[in-house]
Scaffold this active site. Structure first.
Site, PDB file in Angstrom:
ATOM      1  N   GLU A 274      -3.879   4.334  -8.456  1.00 63.61           N
ATOM      2  CA  GLU A 274      -4.883   5.215  -7.866  1.00 63.61           C
ATOM      3  C   GLU A 274      -4.817   6.496  -8.691  1.00 63.61           C
ATOM      4  O   GLU A 274      -3.936   7.328  -8.505  1.00 63.61           O
ATOM      5  CB  GLU A 274      -4.608   5.475  -6.390  1.00 63.61           C
ATOM      6  CG  GLU A 274      -5.738   6.235  -5.719  1.00 63.61           C
ATOM      7  CD  GLU A 274      -5.519   6.433  -4.238  1.00 63.61           C
ATOM      8  OE1 GLU A 274      -5.699   7.575  -3.771  1.00 63.61           O
ATOM      9  OE2 GLU A 274      -5.164   5.466  -3.542  1.00 63.61           O
TER      10      GLU A 274
ATOM     11  N   GLU B  36       1.374  -0.206  -5.486  1.00 66.68           N
ATOM     12  CA  GLU B  36       0.428   0.888  -5.655  1.00 66.68           C
ATOM     13  C   GLU B  36       1.146   2.142  -6.153  1.00 66.68           C
ATOM     14  O   GLU B  36       2.235   2.476  -5.692  1.00 66.68           O
ATOM     15  CB  GLU B  36      -0.296   1.205  -4.353  1.00 66.68           C
ATOM     16  CG  GLU B  36      -1.383   2.254  -4.553  1.00 66.68           C
ATOM     17  CD  GLU B  36      -2.208   2.519  -3.313  1.00 66.68           C
ATOM     18  OE1 GLU B  36      -3.395   2.854  -3.468  1.00 66.68           O
ATOM     19  OE2 GLU B  36      -1.664   2.404  -2.188  1.00 66.68           O
TER      20      GLU B  36
ATOM     21  N   ASP C 153       0.090   6.142  -6.795  1.00 72.41           N
ATOM     22  CA  ASP C 153      -0.879   7.237  -6.716  1.00 72.41           C
ATOM     23  C   ASP C 153      -0.480   8.308  -7.725  1.00 72.41           C
ATOM     24  O   ASP C 153       0.564   8.951  -7.581  1.00 72.41           O
ATOM     25  CB  ASP C 153      -0.914   7.837  -5.310  1.00 72.41           C
ATOM     26  CG  ASP C 153      -1.555   6.897  -4.296  1.00 72.41           C
ATOM     27  OD1 ASP C 153      -1.807   5.732  -4.659  1.00 72.41           O
ATOM     28  OD2 ASP C 153      -1.796   7.326  -3.157  1.00 72.41           O
TER      29      ASP C 153
ATOM     30  N   HIS D  25       1.352  11.243  -2.189  1.00 69.75           N
ATOM     31  CA  HIS D  25       0.110  11.056  -1.445  1.00 69.75           C
ATOM     32  C   HIS D  25      -0.663  12.365  -1.482  1.00 69.75           C
ATOM     33  O   HIS D  25      -0.271  13.344  -0.840  1.00 69.75           O
ATOM     34  CB  HIS D  25       0.421  10.642  -0.002  1.00 69.75           C
ATOM     35  CG  HIS D  25      -0.741   9.998   0.695  1.00 69.75           C
ATOM     36  ND1 HIS D  25      -1.419   8.924   0.170  1.00 69.75           N
ATOM     37  CD2 HIS D  25      -1.350  10.267   1.866  1.00 69.75           C
ATOM     38  CE1 HIS D  25      -2.380   8.552   0.980  1.00 69.75           C
ATOM     39  NE2 HIS D  25      -2.372   9.356   2.022  1.00 69.75           N
TER      40      HIS D  25
ATOM     41  N   HIS E 232       0.850  -1.191   0.000  1.00 66.19           N
ATOM     42  CA  HIS E 232       0.000   0.000   0.000  1.00 66.19           C
ATOM     43  C   HIS E 232       0.887   1.243   0.000  1.00 66.19           C
ATOM     44  O   HIS E 232       1.899   1.291   0.708  1.00 66.19           O
ATOM     45  CB  HIS E 232      -0.891  -0.006   1.247  1.00 66.19           C
ATOM     46  CG  HIS E 232      -1.720   1.216   1.429  1.00 66.19           C
ATOM     47  ND1 HIS E 232      -1.488   2.143   2.430  1.00 66.19           N
ATOM     48  CD2 HIS E 232      -2.786   1.689   0.736  1.00 66.19           C
ATOM     49  CE1 HIS E 232      -2.387   3.107   2.354  1.00 66.19           C
ATOM     50  NE2 HIS E 232      -3.182   2.863   1.335  1.00 66.19           N
ATOM     51  N   ASN E 233       0.522   2.252  -0.803  1.00 57.70           N
ATOM     52  CA  ASN E 233       1.336   3.475  -0.881  1.00 57.70           C
ATOM     53  C   ASN E 233       2.816   3.129  -1.019  1.00 57.70           C
ATOM     54  O   ASN E 233       3.667   3.621  -0.271  1.00 57.70           O
ATOM     55  CB  ASN E 233       1.118   4.358   0.353  1.00 57.70           C
ATOM     56  CG  ASN E 233      -0.272   4.991   0.376  1.00 57.70           C
ATOM     57  OD1 ASN E 233      -0.978   5.001  -0.623  1.00 57.70           O
ATOM     58  ND2 ASN E 233      -0.662   5.501   1.527  1.00 57.70           N
TER      59      ASN E 233
END
Length: 533
Positions: free
Chosen positions: A162, A113, A115, A128, A83-84
């Site tokens: 994302e 991931e 973003d 983020h 995640h991230n």
């Protein structure tokens, strides 16, 4: 070692382990003195080398290579997920760095991931959103993935996007994915023969998959074309609401984003056709309900949900969750309130068969210890075949139910002693004790502790028996954790080792300890006896 010598005859112990021919081969590799080799006997020093060799490790060495069936469809596997991935610290002011992707891939991570946000000069950036985390270029991330994707595992990598970019910058993203990844990028469905709707890890070897929204293609007339395309795009935006909200959820309450009293206006992100075309088997859709998924979700569509929602579903509808994950991929990610990048316990979501249980790899502690333990199995390739209780359509399994028809397995662990435990910077000898934890379904999760040995880091001796009853051993992890008793109610971490129950070797074994960040603490180890029936 003297413990074994006192308890049993060495020759009897060795006969339990290997056939005579294999023993002779082993003797030749232990650098025994010539007299011992000639007599085909083992000196105490040789026996010590043997007990500290990989042959006597608590982790089954046959599992250090890929040994599981890799021809099942993708939903049949636990997949190591991050995640991230870009972050090296917290989610508010932490740094984004390319090495975070390298580190995750070298740990066997197979779902990364990214973003994505609009950047200056038509260069999409990764960070983020709505925070002060630093930014890195999307093209640099993709270049890094291309260089390291298959460094430790040949099995497919999933890039979970994302996506907050404009259509123009999404087109730039698509160009980078195609030009940089080249033949590694999956751009069309495979003609696969795997039993099931999705291809297998073997079918997808050395391929990189894009996980993102995808435009629906429907037959339409010229007059209705514009209206229907717009409707499709809007529907995709609505379907991916859960995943698009990840950054929104991460904002602390004090973070200024809009005027007081104004209504929250959802940002509309419409997927560009060029990027949509790269989504083959991993199209992101919104989770509505298990019944809705059963009636409407396609095999190539997957859902993402935050831990709170997933936990609620697991407790209320465990059986339905397991059955859902037999056909579809589901991704679980940490709550947005975890601004420090802390993690949840991944075991609770493995229990319902969720494949993509995403953790913050930069955050150390129990959750990552369990993740490392789970995925060191099967050669550390990042794919673990789910046990039959989670994949069989012939039996019903609800992990939240305390009553299971399966006969429980009895596990005996005798924690005998420790060796060369690392001392703190102060140089003061430890007051060590060992905590053994079992992590599985709720009724299989327990912990036992030895007594504390005072002032002994070199060779503490406990000789403590621990008994566990485990109803679903295929899902269970065993964690050995050494701690230093620093006060009446306080202790500090020394080292740990986590191993899947199915990879436990019986008999007298050594447990190689690891540091908080997962590195070897060799020669620090525990000496244990393992038996189960």
């Amino acid at each position: 070692i003297l413990y074994i010598v006192r308890k049993i005859k060495v020759t009897e112990f060795l006969q339990l382990e290997y056939e005579r021919k294999l023993l002779l081969t082993m003797f030749s590799s232990l650098l025994l003195p010539p007299p011992a080799k000639e007599k085909r006997s083992m000196t105490f020093e040789g026996f010590l080398r043997y007990m500290e060799s990989k042959d006597c490790c608590v982790f089954d060495q046959a599992h250090t290579s890929v040994y599981q069936d890799m021809d099942q469809s993708l939903p049949s596997y636990f997949i190591s997920s991050s995640h991230n991935t870009y972050l090296t610290g917290d989610q508010l002011v932490g740094k984004s760095h390319l090495f975070a992707y390298v580190s995750a891939l070298r740990k066997g991570c197979r779902c990364l991931e990214i973003d994505c946000w609009d950047g200056p000069d038509m260069e999409p950036v990764v960070y983020h959103g709505y925070t002060l985390t630093t930014k890195i270029l999307f093209k640099d991330v993709i270049t890094t993935v291309e260089q390291h994707a298959f460094e430790v595992s040949a099995y497919p990598v999933i890039l979970s996007l994302e996506n907050h970019c404009s259509k123009e910058q999404q087109e730039v993203m698509a160009q980078y994915l195609i030009s940089i990844l080249g033949d590694k990028l999956l751009t069309a469905p495979l003609d696969h023969s795997t039993t099931g709707d999705l291809p297998s890890p073997n079918d997808l070897k050395y391929k990189i998959l894009i996980k993102n929204k995808k435009l629906k293609r429907e037959t339409k007339t010229e007059d209705a074309e514009g209206a229907e395309e717009s409707a499709d795009e809007g529907e995709d935006e609505e379907e991916d609401e859960d995943e698009e909200d990840e950054d929104q959820q991460s904002k602390p309450k004090f973070w200024p984003t809009r005027k007081a009293g104004s209504k929250k206006k959802k940002k509309k992100v419409v997927v560009a056709e060029a990027l949509s075309d790269l989504v083959i088997y991993t199209r992101s859709v919104k989770f509505v309900s298990f019944s809705h998924s059963k009636d409407n979700q396609n095999c190539y569509e997957n859902t993402s949900m935050a831990e709170k929602k997933a936990r609620k579903l697991a407790k209320a509808s465990g059986l339905d969750f397991v059955q859902h994950n037999q056909k579809f991929l589901s991704r679980i990610y940490p709550a947005g309130s975890r601004t420090s990048s802390s993690n949840f316990n991944p075991q609770e979501f493995w229990n319902v068969g969720s494949q993509l249980v995403a953790l913050n790899f930069q955050s150390l502690g129990l959750p990552m210890d369990l993740n490392d333990g789970r995925f060191q199995d099967n050669g550390g390739c990042g794919y673990i075949l789910k046990p039959v209780v989670l994949t069989s359509s012939q039996r019903s399994f609800d992990p939240s139910c305390s009553q299971h028809s399966l006969k429980p397995t009895h596990l005996l662990l005798k924690v005998i002693s420790g060796s060369n435990l690392p001392v703190p910077r102060s140089g003061k000898a430890l007051d060590p004790f060992v905590r053994v934890e079992t992590h599985g379904i709720a009724c299989d999760s327990h912990r036992r502790c030895t007594s504390t040995v005072k002032n002994n880091s070199l060779g503490p001796y406990w000789d403590a028996d621990m008994n566990f009853s485990i109803s679903v051993p295929e899902l269970c992890l065993i964690r050995f954790c050494v701690k230093d008793q620093t006060g009446l109610l306080s202790s500090e971490f020394v080292g740990q080792y986590t191993v899947p129950f199915t990879s436990l070797k019986k008999g007298y074994r050594w447990v190689p300890l690891r540091s908080r960040d997962g590195c070897s603490l060799d020669p620090a180890s525990l000496f244990v006896f393992v038996w189960y029936s």
